[in-house]
Design an enzyme around this catalytic site. Structure first.
Site, PDB file in Angstrom:
ATOM      1  N   ARG A   2       1.054  -1.125  -0.143  1.00 29.63           N
ATOM      2  CA  ARG A   2       0.377   0.559  -0.177  1.00 29.63           C
ATOM      3  C   ARG A   2       1.018   1.034   0.167  1.00 29.63           C
ATOM      4  NH1 ARG A   2       1.478   3.347   4.548  1.00 29.63           N
ATOM      5  NH2 ARG A   2       1.070   2.558   6.602  1.00 29.63           N
ATOM      6  N   GLU A  61      -6.973   7.221   7.321  1.00 28.41           N
ATOM      7  CA  GLU A  61      -5.899   8.745   8.279  1.00 28.41           C
ATOM      8  C   GLU A  61      -5.027   9.149   7.208  1.00 28.41           C
ATOM      9  OE1 GLU A  61      -3.345   5.837   9.769  1.00 28.41           O
ATOM     10  OE2 GLU A  61      -1.243   7.225   9.423  1.00 28.41           O
ATOM     11  N   ARG A  77      -5.205   6.165  -0.082  1.00 28.36           N
ATOM     12  CA  ARG A  77      -4.345   4.777   0.175  1.00 28.36           C
ATOM     13  C   ARG A  77      -4.532   3.930  -1.065  1.00 28.36           C
ATOM     14  NH1 ARG A  77      -2.316   3.259   5.453  1.00 28.36           N
ATOM     15  NH2 ARG A  77      -1.544   5.341   6.241  1.00 28.36           N
ATOM     16  N   GLU A  80      -2.071  -2.714  12.721  1.00 24.42           N
ATOM     17  CA  GLU A  80      -1.707  -1.584  13.561  1.00 24.42           C
ATOM     18  C   GLU A  80      -2.384  -2.001  15.007  1.00 24.42           C
ATOM     19  OE1 GLU A  80      -1.223   2.151  12.750  1.00 24.42           O
ATOM     20  OE2 GLU A  80       0.405   2.110  13.508  1.00 24.42           O
TER      21      GLU A  80
HETATM   22  P1  ADP Z   1      -1.863   0.282   7.288  1.00 28.09           P
HETATM   23  O1  ADP Z   1      -0.442   0.711   7.195  1.00 28.09           O
HETATM   24  O2  ADP Z   1      -1.571  -0.273   6.031  1.00 28.09           O
HETATM   25  O3  ADP Z   1      -2.858   1.426   7.700  1.00 28.09           O
HETATM   26  P2  ADP Z   1      -3.061  -1.438   9.056  1.00 28.09           P
HETATM   27  O4  ADP Z   1      -2.161  -1.880  10.318  1.00 28.09           O
HETATM   28  O5  ADP Z   1      -3.481  -0.283   9.729  1.00 28.09           O
HETATM   29  O6  ADP Z   1      -2.291  -1.407   7.903  1.00 28.09           O
HETATM   30  O7  ADP Z   1      -4.576  -3.218   8.883  1.00 28.09           O
HETATM   31  C1  ADP Z   1      -4.542  -2.602   7.876  1.00 28.09           C
HETATM   32  C2  ADP Z   1      -5.499  -3.410   7.392  1.00 28.09           C
HETATM   33  O8  ADP Z   1      -4.873  -4.654   6.368  1.00 28.09           O
HETATM   34  C3  ADP Z   1      -5.974  -4.441   8.498  1.00 28.09           C
HETATM   35  O9  ADP Z   1      -6.673  -5.384   8.339  1.00 28.09           O
HETATM   36  C4  ADP Z   1      -4.619  -5.682   8.290  1.00 28.09           C
HETATM   37  O10 ADP Z   1      -5.264  -7.179   8.667  1.00 28.09           O
HETATM   38  C5  ADP Z   1      -4.592  -5.385   6.888  1.00 28.09           C
HETATM   39  N1  ADP Z   1      -3.286  -6.071   6.589  1.00 28.09           N
HETATM   40  C6  ADP Z   1      -1.639  -5.375   6.455  1.00 28.09           C
HETATM   41  N2  ADP Z   1      -1.197  -6.339   5.622  1.00 28.09           N
HETATM   42  C7  ADP Z   1      -1.981  -7.206   5.236  1.00 28.09           C
HETATM   43  C8  ADP Z   1      -1.658  -8.203   4.622  1.00 28.09           C
HETATM   44  N3  ADP Z   1      -0.467  -8.557   4.075  1.00 28.09           N
HETATM   45  N4  ADP Z   1      -2.693  -9.544   4.044  1.00 28.09           N
HETATM   46  C9  ADP Z   1      -3.526  -9.227   4.497  1.00 28.09           C
HETATM   47  N5  ADP Z   1      -3.991  -8.347   5.281  1.00 28.09           N
HETATM   48  C10 ADP Z   1      -3.621  -7.709   5.505  1.00 28.09           C
HETATM   49  N1  DAR Z   2      -0.456   4.746  16.933  1.00 27.15           N
HETATM   50  C1  DAR Z   2       0.133   6.115  16.703  1.00 27.15           C
HETATM   51  C2  DAR Z   2       1.045   5.491  14.985  1.00 27.15           C
HETATM   52  C3  DAR Z   2       2.295   5.290  14.424  1.00 27.15           C
HETATM   53  C4  DAR Z   2       2.193   4.849  13.212  1.00 27.15           C
HETATM   54  N2  DAR Z   2       1.147   4.463  12.548  1.00 27.15           N
HETATM   55  C5  DAR Z   2       0.480   5.029  11.618  1.00 27.15           C
HETATM   56  N3  DAR Z   2       0.099   6.464  11.526  1.00 27.15           N
HETATM   57  N4  DAR Z   2      -1.317   4.119  11.192  1.00 27.15           N
HETATM   58  C6  DAR Z   2       1.556   5.890  17.137  1.00 27.15           C
HETATM   59  O1  DAR Z   2       2.275   7.303  17.360  1.00 27.15           O
HETATM   60  O2  DAR Z   2       2.231   4.977  17.622  1.00 27.15           O
HETATM   61 MG    MG Z   3      -2.901   1.502   9.721  1.00 29.08          MG
END
Ligand code: ADP
Ligand code: DAR
Ligand code: MG
Length: 348
Positions: free
Chosen positions: A117, A216, A220, A305
């Protein structure tokens, strides 16, 4: 703000905000505002003041904040991105060719799915804390107009969160297609205002390409599929970014590259991740953490996250997003995941 800052200073927080917002910098920046959107230091630090368990705790309310509050942003950027100094400059965009990256797990022994992404901001608009309700709607309308031009493998439909059936929304989140609701870090950063107005998801027919609107970041752009074919997933994301870039002017800074709400996503804003099972390494957490540090990889839970791993599935991705080209970021993640799989096989 002074009282909340003192509470953070007295807390056991390990956030980069606590580490780098010294009293001297706090006093120097607390009265400053950005010229166009009049954003303040409070806009930048409110999430980290409310959430002492933040890893970073700092967001940019608009593009100019990266310059007006540079005394705080620069050391946080340097530490998070492993050494991108305030004198360093993001290279020009260079996506390269996904075909250079072979399938990370052709036999399907470890990797459940692969996702790549990136984030994009629409030039001229601020970030969440300074967006008015009509700005969210205008950003959504601009994005939808661009999404309508997508063809072939990227063709799909846009689904606004407003009016979305709850069961449909839950399934999209459970399938990892759609962003979660109510992230307290984002909420405290001002990213949940007017929710769900102007938020939504575009999903292509095969459900392996999606675009988020106003989670965010303004935009995206995501490609994702089962298995470990990083090159094919990367190519699909790049083609999507380039197609949307023909319709929308993205906000890019000469030094920081593509601008995003959070400084952890600056530069390329690329996060390439695998959902992966490494049972042997999971039994040796110190060894796994050492390897992740060595390969500059970040480990998240199954739902992303701030989530925990379910059924031994971790989300492992590149940590750095700035100081390298897009191609180099993907190579860094590719080589890191290959290294982890080799270590997993040796750990048997
Ligand atoms: P981002 O940094 O893209 O915001 P997040 O940690 O917020 O990622 O996760 C967003 C969504 O993407 C969550 O549902 C997570 O489980 C999913 N996700 C992230 N990596 C993968 C992957 N390799 N396969 C399937 N889902 C994923
Ligand atoms: N939870 C915030 C986010 C850090 C980076 N992740 C983002 N931007 N989605 C923290 O400061 O831990
Ligand atoms: Mg995220």
């Amino acid at each position: 703000m002074e009282e909340s800052y003192k509470k953070l200073v007295d807390s056991k927080s390990k956030s980069l905000l606590k580490k780098h917002l010294t009293k001297k910098i706090f006093d120097k920046l607390k009265t400053k505002t950005t010229p166009t959107f009049n954003s303040t230091l409070m806009h930048c630090i409110s999430s980290g003041l409310c959430n002492h368990d933040s890893g970073v705790g700092l967001y940019a309310p608009d593009a100019e904040a990266y310059k007006v509050f540079a005394d705080l942003f620069d050391p946080v950027i340097e530490e998070y991105h492993k050494g991108f100094k305030k004198t360093d400059k993001q290279p020009k965009p260079c996506f390269g060719q996904g075909k250079d990256f072979e399938n990370l797990d052709p036999d399907g022994n470890f990797i459940v799915s692969t996702r790549v992404r990136c984030g994009r901001a629409v030039k001229g608009f601020p970030f969440n804390p300074c967006l008015r309700e009509r700005d969210y709607l205008e950003l959504e309308s601009k994005l939808c107009k661009a999404l309508m031009t997508l063809t072939c493998e990227h063709k799909g439909i846009y689904m606004p969160l407003t009016g979305m059936d709850e069961a449909v929304q839950k399934q999209l989140i459970d399938d990892h297609f759609l962003f979660k609701q109510g992230d307290r870090f984002l909420a405290a950063a001002g990213a949940s205002r007017f929710w769900p107005t102007g938020r939504g998801i575009f999903l292509n027919e095969p459900k392996d390409f999606m675009v988020w609107c106003n989670e965010e970041d303004h935009i995206r752009i995501i490609a994702m599929e089962k298995g470990g074919d990083l090159g094919r997933v990367y190519n699909r994301m790049v083609a999507g970014v380039e197609a949307l870039g023909k319709e929308i002017e993205f906000s890019r800074d000469e030094r920081l590259g593509y601008l995003t709400f959070c400084p952890t996503n600056l530069g390329t804003s690329i996060r390439a991740s695998v959902h992966i099972k490494l049972p042997n390494l999971m039994d040796q957490p110190e060894e796994l953490q050492k390897l992740a540090k060595e390969y500059r990889l970040q480990i998240r839970g199954t739902s992303g996250e701030h989530s925990e791993a379910e059924d031994g599935v971790h989300d492992i991705s590149n940590q750095r997003r700035i100081g390298l080209t897009e191609y180099e970021i993907i190579k860094e993640m590719h080589d890191g995941i290959k290294g982890l799989i080799e270590a997993e096989c040796k750990a048997k």
